[in-house]
Design a protein around this motif. Structure first.
Motif, PDB file in Angstrom:
ATOM      1  N   LYS A  63     -86.593  21.764 -32.578  1.00 25.93           N
ATOM      2  CA  LYS A  63     -85.342  22.090 -33.272  1.00 25.93           C
ATOM      3  C   LYS A  63     -85.448  21.765 -34.764  1.00 25.93           C
ATOM      4  O   LYS A  63     -84.926  22.501 -35.610  1.00 25.93           O
ATOM      5  N   LEU A  64     -86.091  20.650 -35.092  1.00 27.21           N
ATOM      6  CA  LEU A  64     -86.301  20.296 -36.493  1.00 27.21           C
ATOM      7  C   LEU A  64     -87.074  21.395 -37.211  1.00 27.21           C
ATOM      8  O   LEU A  64     -86.690  21.822 -38.308  1.00 27.21           O
ATOM      9  N   TRP A  65     -88.151  21.871 -36.589  1.00 26.99           N
ATOM     10  CA  TRP A  65     -88.966  22.904 -37.229  1.00 26.99           C
ATOM     11  C   TRP A  65     -88.187  24.201 -37.413  1.00 26.99           C
ATOM     12  O   TRP A  65     -88.336  24.879 -38.426  1.00 26.99           O
ATOM     13  N   VAL A  66     -87.343  24.541 -36.453  1.00 27.60           N
ATOM     14  CA  VAL A  66     -86.509  25.734 -36.621  1.00 27.60           C
ATOM     15  C   VAL A  66     -85.607  25.551 -37.846  1.00 27.60           C
ATOM     16  O   VAL A  66     -85.475  26.460 -38.684  1.00 27.60           O
ATOM     17  N   GLY A  67     -85.019  24.373 -37.982  1.00 26.78           N
ATOM     18  CA  GLY A  67     -84.163  24.105 -39.138  1.00 26.78           C
ATOM     19  C   GLY A  67     -84.920  24.125 -40.452  1.00 26.78           C
ATOM     20  O   GLY A  67     -84.454  24.698 -41.444  1.00 26.78           O
ATOM     21  N   VAL A  68     -86.090  23.508 -40.466  1.00 30.05           N
ATOM     22  CA  VAL A  68     -86.908  23.477 -41.687  1.00 30.05           C
ATOM     23  C   VAL A  68     -87.340  24.892 -42.066  1.00 30.05           C
ATOM     24  O   VAL A  68     -87.192  25.317 -43.220  1.00 30.05           O
ATOM     25  N   PHE A  69     -87.885  25.619 -41.102  1.00 24.98           N
ATOM     26  CA  PHE A  69     -88.369  26.971 -41.397  1.00 24.98           C
ATOM     27  C   PHE A  69     -87.234  27.919 -41.748  1.00 24.98           C
ATOM     28  O   PHE A  69     -87.429  28.857 -42.526  1.00 24.98           O
ATOM     29  N   SER A  70     -86.049  27.698 -41.188  1.00 24.25           N
ATOM     30  CA  SER A  70     -84.904  28.552 -41.523  1.00 24.25           C
ATOM     31  C   SER A  70     -84.550  28.446 -42.999  1.00 24.25           C
ATOM     32  O   SER A  70     -83.990  29.383 -43.577  1.00 24.25           O
ATOM     33  N   ARG A  71     -84.867  27.320 -43.595  1.00 25.49           N
ATOM     34  CA  ARG A  71     -84.604  27.125 -45.016  1.00 25.49           C
ATOM     35  C   ARG A  71     -85.805  27.494 -45.879  1.00 25.49           C
ATOM     36  O   ARG A  71     -85.659  28.122 -46.932  1.00 25.49           O
ATOM     37  N   PHE A  72     -87.001  27.107 -45.450  1.00 32.01           N
ATOM     38  CA  PHE A  72     -88.201  27.267 -46.281  1.00 32.01           C
ATOM     39  C   PHE A  72     -88.747  28.696 -46.268  1.00 32.01           C
ATOM     40  O   PHE A  72     -89.130  29.222 -47.323  1.00 32.01           O
ATOM     41  N   LEU A  73     -88.789  29.339 -45.118  1.00 29.15           N
ATOM     42  CA  LEU A  73     -89.428  30.650 -45.040  1.00 29.15           C
ATOM     43  C   LEU A  73     -88.719  31.731 -45.851  1.00 29.15           C
ATOM     44  O   LEU A  73     -89.407  32.544 -46.497  1.00 29.15           O
ATOM     45  N   PRO A  74     -87.381  31.781 -45.892  1.00 30.14           N
ATOM     46  CA  PRO A  74     -86.763  32.772 -46.784  1.00 30.14           C
ATOM     47  C   PRO A  74     -87.096  32.532 -48.256  1.00 30.14           C
ATOM     48  O   PRO A  74     -87.255  33.480 -49.027  1.00 30.14           O
ATOM     49  N   GLY A 132     -92.314  37.168 -39.654  1.00 28.06           N
ATOM     50  CA  GLY A 132     -91.736  38.288 -38.926  1.00 28.06           C
ATOM     51  C   GLY A 132     -91.946  38.270 -37.431  1.00 28.06           C
ATOM     52  O   GLY A 132     -91.176  38.883 -36.684  1.00 28.06           O
ATOM     53  N   VAL A 133     -92.978  37.554 -36.960  1.00 25.64           N
ATOM     54  CA  VAL A 133     -93.302  37.553 -35.529  1.00 25.64           C
ATOM     55  C   VAL A 133     -93.180  36.150 -34.920  1.00 25.64           C
ATOM     56  O   VAL A 133     -92.428  35.944 -33.970  1.00 25.64           O
ATOM     57  N   LEU A 134     -93.922  35.196 -35.460  1.00 20.56           N
ATOM     58  CA  LEU A 134     -93.970  33.868 -34.827  1.00 20.56           C
ATOM     59  C   LEU A 134     -92.683  33.068 -35.011  1.00 20.56           C
ATOM     60  O   LEU A 134     -92.228  32.413 -34.067  1.00 20.56           O
ATOM     61  N   PHE A 135     -92.107  33.108 -36.215  1.00 14.98           N
ATOM     62  CA  PHE A 135     -90.885  32.333 -36.408  1.00 14.98           C
ATOM     63  C   PHE A 135     -89.727  32.834 -35.542  1.00 14.98           C
ATOM     64  O   PHE A 135     -89.041  32.016 -34.913  1.00 14.98           O
ATOM     65  N   PRO A 136     -89.485  34.146 -35.448  1.00 18.69           N
ATOM     66  CA  PRO A 136     -88.423  34.593 -34.525  1.00 18.69           C
ATOM     67  C   PRO A 136     -88.687  34.174 -33.078  1.00 18.69           C
ATOM     68  O   PRO A 136     -87.754  33.838 -32.345  1.00 18.69           O
ATOM     69  N   ARG A 137     -89.946  34.166 -32.685  1.00 22.63           N
ATOM     70  CA  ARG A 137     -90.307  33.725 -31.336  1.00 22.63           C
ATOM     71  C   ARG A 137     -89.962  32.245 -31.167  1.00 22.63           C
ATOM     72  O   ARG A 137     -89.388  31.841 -30.149  1.00 22.63           O
ATOM     73  N   LEU A 138     -90.312  31.420 -32.153  1.00 22.85           N
ATOM     74  CA  LEU A 138     -89.985  29.989 -32.101  1.00 22.85           C
ATOM     75  C   LEU A 138     -88.471  29.789 -32.022  1.00 22.85           C
ATOM     76  O   LEU A 138     -87.988  29.018 -31.190  1.00 22.85           O
ATOM     77  N   ARG A 139     -87.745  30.499 -32.862  1.00 21.85           N
ATOM     78  CA  ARG A 139     -86.281  30.365 -32.877  1.00 21.85           C
ATOM     79  C   ARG A 139     -85.665  30.786 -31.542  1.00 21.85           C
ATOM     80  O   ARG A 139     -84.815  30.095 -30.998  1.00 21.85           O
ATOM     81  N   ARG A 140     -86.130  31.901 -31.006  1.00 22.87           N
ATOM     82  CA  ARG A 140     -85.592  32.427 -29.742  1.00 22.87           C
ATOM     83  C   ARG A 140     -85.885  31.474 -28.585  1.00 22.87           C
ATOM     84  O   ARG A 140     -84.995  31.135 -27.813  1.00 22.87           O
ATOM     85  N   HIS A 141     -87.115  31.002 -28.470  1.00 24.30           N
ATOM     86  CA  HIS A 141     -87.475  30.104 -27.367  1.00 24.30           C
ATOM     87  C   HIS A 141     -86.799  28.734 -27.508  1.00 24.30           C
ATOM     88  O   HIS A 141     -86.421  28.131 -26.503  1.00 24.30           O
ATOM     89  N   SER A 142     -86.632  28.269 -28.730  1.00 20.62           N
ATOM     90  CA  SER A 142     -85.939  26.991 -28.932  1.00 20.62           C
ATOM     91  C   SER A 142     -84.468  27.110 -28.561  1.00 20.62           C
ATOM     92  O   SER A 142     -83.915  26.222 -27.908  1.00 20.62           O
ATOM     93  N   ALA A 143     -83.837  28.199 -28.945  1.00 20.04           N
ATOM     94  CA  ALA A 143     -82.423  28.398 -28.612  1.00 20.04           C
ATOM     95  C   ALA A 143     -82.207  28.480 -27.104  1.00 20.04           C
ATOM     96  O   ALA A 143     -81.178  28.034 -26.598  1.00 20.04           O
ATOM     97  N   ALA A 144     -83.199  29.008 -26.380  1.00 22.66           N
ATOM     98  CA  ALA A 144     -83.095  29.141 -24.922  1.00 22.66           C
ATOM     99  C   ALA A 144     -83.630  27.904 -24.197  1.00 22.66           C
ATOM    100  O   ALA A 144     -83.684  27.893 -22.964  1.00 22.66           O
ATOM    101  N   ALA A 145     -84.012  26.871 -24.951  1.00 23.14           N
ATOM    102  CA  ALA A 145     -84.592  25.642 -24.383  1.00 23.14           C
ATOM    103  C   ALA A 145     -85.841  25.938 -23.553  1.00 23.14           C
ATOM    104  O   ALA A 145     -86.120  25.245 -22.578  1.00 23.14           O
ATOM    105  N   GLU A 146     -86.588  26.926 -23.958  1.00 23.47           N
ATOM    106  CA  GLU A 146     -87.883  27.254 -23.325  1.00 23.47           C
ATOM    107  C   GLU A 146     -88.963  26.519 -24.125  1.00 23.47           C
ATOM    108  O   GLU A 146     -89.672  27.106 -24.947  1.00 23.47           O
TER     109      GLU A 146
END
Length: 149
Positions: free
Chosen positions: A43-54, A102-116
């Motif tokens: 979850k931390l990485w999703v938050g960090v990347f949500s800010r840094f990658l854009p 475009g590929v890996l970060f959306p996958r990370l975000r999607r799987h983290s949101a689904a607790a996978e």
């Protein structure tokens, strides 16, 4: 745009991108692994990347635009070989970033949101590998820029 402004924007973009990768890989990653359980770490990485990658996406556009502008001002034939190496590595880094964003970060975000968590961890590991690769290319690119003067 004056050459000094182009060079300033180019260097600022490169320092921010490469410095951010260095910080994430060598400082944040080990601290997160030491202090957080896998679900919180992901979850931390999703938050960090949500800010840094854009931010990096914008920097990539600035780096490509300023790099091509600086080369055009000098003349592609007249540019030192190090600049051509820098340009090739920069384009490679941009392509790697595009895949990561475009590929890996959306996958990370999607799987983290689904607790996978295993699938999220796999996506994060792919991001980690590409960050290490791009960080290496970034350091080589800086060396090419310095050597090309």
């Amino acid at each position: 745009m004056p050459r000094s402004a182009l060079l300033f924007l180019h260097l600022l973009g490169a320092v921010t991108w490469v410095g951010g990768m260095f910080f994430a890989y060598f400082c944040l990653r080990p601290a997160a692994a030491e202090l957080l359980e896998p679900p919180q770490r992901l979850k931390l990485w999703v938050g960090v990347f949500s800010r840094f990658l854009p931010v990096v996406a914008g920097l990539v556009l600035i780096l490509l635009a300023t790099g091509f502008s600086l080369m055009a001002q000098t003349g592609f034939k007249n540019a030192p070989i190090g600049w051509h190496v820098m340009q090739g590595l920069g384009i490679t880094m941009a392509v790697v970033f595009a895949y990561l964003y475009g590929v890996l970060f959306p996958r990370l975000r999607r799987h983290s949101a689904a607790a996978e968590w295993p699938a999220a961890a796999q996506a994060l590991n792919g991001i980690r590998q590409l960050v290490a690769f791009n960080l290496t290319l970034g350091v080589v690119t800086v060396a090419a820029a310095v050597a090309g003067r």
